[in-house]
Design a protein around this motif. Sequence first.
Motif, mmCIF file in Angstrom:
data_model
loop_
_atom_site.group_PDB
_atom_site.id
_atom_site.type_symbol
_atom_site.label_atom_id
_atom_site.label_comp_id
_atom_site.label_asym_id
_atom_site.label_seq_id
_atom_site.Cartn_x
_atom_site.Cartn_y
_atom_site.Cartn_z
ATOM 1 N N PHE A 103 0.832 -1.190 0.000
ATOM 2 C CA PHE A 103 0.000 0.000 0.000
ATOM 3 C C PHE A 103 0.876 1.253 0.000
ATOM 4 C CE2 PHE A 103 -4.385 -1.363 1.846
ATOM 5 C CZ PHE A 103 -4.783 -1.740 0.575
ATOM 6 N N ILE A 104 0.395 2.274 -0.681
ATOM 7 C CA ILE A 104 1.098 3.551 -0.798
ATOM 8 C C ILE A 104 0.193 4.645 -0.259
ATOM 9 C CG2 ILE A 104 2.212 5.152 -2.419
ATOM 10 C CD1 ILE A 104 2.295 2.605 -4.347
ATOM 11 N N ARG A 105 0.750 5.522 0.524
ATOM 12 C CA ARG A 105 -0.008 6.614 1.135
ATOM 13 C C ARG A 105 -0.697 7.476 0.065
ATOM 14 N NH1 ARG A 105 3.545 10.115 5.067
ATOM 15 N NH2 ARG A 105 4.922 10.030 3.234
ATOM 16 N N CYS A 106 -1.943 7.836 0.318
ATOM 17 C CA CYS A 106 -2.639 8.787 -0.556
ATOM 18 C C CYS A 106 -3.238 9.884 0.311
ATOM 19 C CB CYS A 106 -3.702 8.109 -1.416
ATOM 20 S SG CYS A 106 -4.974 7.204 -0.527
ATOM 21 N N ARG A 107 -3.201 11.086 -0.190
ATOM 22 C CA ARG A 107 -3.560 12.259 0.610
ATOM 23 C C ARG A 107 -5.021 12.199 1.068
ATOM 24 N NH1 ARG A 107 -1.931 17.659 -2.117
ATOM 25 N NH2 ARG A 107 -3.731 17.211 -3.452
ATOM 26 N N GLY A 108 -5.199 12.306 2.379
ATOM 27 C CA GLY A 108 -6.535 12.297 2.948
ATOM 28 C C GLY A 108 -7.230 10.961 2.886
ATOM 29 N N GLY A 109 -6.547 9.934 2.391
ATOM 30 C CA GLY A 109 -7.188 8.635 2.207
ATOM 31 C C GLY A 109 -8.238 8.644 1.117
ATOM 32 N N ILE A 110 -8.245 9.693 0.284
ATOM 33 C CA ILE A 110 -9.302 9.872 -0.713
ATOM 34 C C ILE A 110 -9.020 9.024 -1.945
ATOM 35 C CG2 ILE A 110 -10.379 11.537 -2.286
ATOM 36 C CD1 ILE A 110 -9.838 13.682 -0.156
ATOM 37 N N SER A 111 -10.050 8.327 -2.429
ATOM 38 C CA SER A 111 -9.946 7.547 -3.656
ATOM 39 C C SER A 111 -11.305 7.538 -4.337
ATOM 40 C CB SER A 111 -9.489 6.126 -3.353
ATOM 41 O OG SER A 111 -9.328 5.385 -4.540
ATOM 42 N N HIS A 112 -11.324 7.090 -5.604
ATOM 43 C CA HIS A 112 -12.546 7.123 -6.416
ATOM 44 C C HIS A 112 -13.076 8.560 -6.477
ATOM 45 C CE1 HIS A 112 -13.726 2.574 -6.267
ATOM 46 N NE2 HIS A 112 -12.493 2.774 -6.684
ATOM 47 N N ASN A 113 -12.167 9.497 -6.627
ATOM 48 C CA ASN A 113 -12.501 10.907 -6.549
ATOM 49 C C ASN A 113 -11.408 11.676 -7.291
ATOM 50 O OD1 ASN A 113 -12.449 13.682 -5.343
ATOM 51 N ND2 ASN A 113 -14.075 12.874 -4.055
ATOM 52 N N PRO A 114 -11.748 12.738 -8.013
ATOM 53 C CA PRO A 114 -10.705 13.511 -8.705
ATOM 54 C C PRO A 114 -9.639 14.075 -7.770
ATOM 55 C CG PRO A 114 -12.874 14.107 -9.530
ATOM 56 C CD PRO A 114 -13.105 13.225 -8.338
ATOM 57 N N ALA A 115 -9.957 14.206 -6.465
ATOM 58 C CA ALA A 115 -8.988 14.735 -5.508
ATOM 59 C C ALA A 115 -7.935 13.707 -5.097
ATOM 60 C CB ALA A 115 -9.715 15.245 -4.266
ATOM 61 N N GLU A 116 -8.026 12.492 -5.595
ATOM 62 C CA GLU A 116 -7.030 11.454 -5.315
ATOM 63 C C GLU A 116 -5.626 11.990 -5.625
ATOM 64 O OE1 GLU A 116 -8.334 7.300 -6.429
ATOM 65 O OE2 GLU A 116 -6.707 7.610 -7.850
ATOM 66 N N HIS A 117 -4.682 11.780 -4.694
ATOM 67 C CA HIS A 117 -3.341 12.350 -4.872
ATOM 68 C C HIS A 117 -2.289 11.445 -4.257
ATOM 69 C CE1 HIS A 117 -0.184 15.410 -5.202
ATOM 70 N NE2 HIS A 117 0.167 15.063 -3.978
ATOM 71 N N VAL A 118 -1.185 11.300 -4.956
ATOM 72 C CA VAL A 118 -0.021 10.564 -4.453
ATOM 73 C C VAL A 118 1.202 11.451 -4.618
ATOM 74 C CG1 VAL A 118 1.486 8.568 -4.789
ATOM 75 C CG2 VAL A 118 -0.985 8.293 -4.993
ATOM 76 N N ASP A 119 1.999 11.553 -3.559
ATOM 77 C CA ASP A 119 3.240 12.319 -3.624
ATOM 78 C C ASP A 119 4.271 11.529 -4.422
ATOM 79 O OD1 ASP A 119 5.800 13.487 -2.974
ATOM 80 O OD2 ASP A 119 4.834 14.464 -1.280
#
Length: 455
Positions: A414-430
Amino acid sequence: MVSALPPGGARAVARCDELGVAPYSDLPDSLYRGYLTPAHRAALDRVGAWMVEAGMQIRIDPAANLIGRYEGLAPDPPALIIASHIDSVRDGGRYDGPLGIMLGIEAVAALQGRRLPFAIEVIAFGDEEGSRFPAAMLTSRAVAGTLDASALDMIDAHGISVAEALAEMGLDVVEYLTAARAPGTALAYLEAHIEQGPLLEAEGLAVGTVTGIAAQLRYEITVTGTAGHAGTTSMPLRRDALAGAAEMILAVETIAGAAASDLVATVGRIEASPGAANVIPGSVTFTLDVRAGDPTRRDEAAADILEAIRAIAGPSSFPREGGVPGSQAIPSVAPVPPPSRGYSGFAQDGAGSRNLDVAITLIHDLPASPCDPALMDLLDAATTAAGHPIRRLVSGAGHDAMVMAALCPTAMLFIRCRGGISHNPAEHVDPADAEIALAVMSGFIDRLGATLDPA
């Protein structure tokens, strides 16, 4: 420009970003890449070119999966499969699925021609989300050899069948099940995926080793009362299905929250009928999704929730001999007795119950899918070598890895994603986190090779 970036995690993220817009999306203003759509075909062409650039030979299998193969030292050795899905939900994020594929390509590129005791195959599964046809993980089930032919008798929202969609890609549905891999051709399966949850971020960690995918139960629950005029039916005489369903949904939240564990329960969809502003709802249907890493804990919680739902509805809703009226058998959950546990706020023994009927139908029962202990140890060792602490966690979401476990041992990172948000345009990975994930994957590959090297 993606092409100007050096190999590594940042390039993997940038390539996901490139795939997030036209022509790799079927929508003009947001991301949706459905299975066997023009956007899917365009993405396969682009990702295939990246695979070739990394030193792989590519092919499209009969299920429209893109497979890039990097040969090993021996002729035709078994393969480590590194995979995830290329499809997307509607209005989805750019990294759910594609990041695991891009990191697999980068892991092969990082070998710089060095060969291992096994081959590596990077697979872009065509359908995991089930966002076009009403079934999920079609393509990984085909590869694992667990797909029933009847699952292909589907049409999408526009009336296009799986067979017709395959034909548009030059594929024949008759050949679909031949995508199944022969036993012994897969050494292991590794999937890197965004966490789709907040735990890693909350703990300040970039990556974590997945111990398994949670067991999942899903039900459809129909509550039936009596529709009536909103202005002429007094409150004591009402059999309001929506008010009863609302109390049931709060019971779901209460019971799941009291567990204080990885157990989760969700009501994701609710429909009230007749749906008029001046009519008391006579019927309500809602879904119930219950998940936990431990199937026993899941089953006990589901039994408690169903018990509470029946208590709220009233005594007539409790199962008599032969099961719950109007529902199918629930084989994975023990028969639910009349309420006896005294849940605070829930109707007991008919006192204050709503005099409603309830029908409970099991939609699916997905068993827990544990990851392989030896492969988890290799991921942990690679994480430590990359300079990061070990964190093991359960996946509450389903993944292709749970299907591929029928074919070979599996591991997930698993890789960290900002805010735990997924299935959403705000999905973000550093990109820095993707670089860490790539280092762990490369270390995993080297350690797997060392376990097979007789020297």
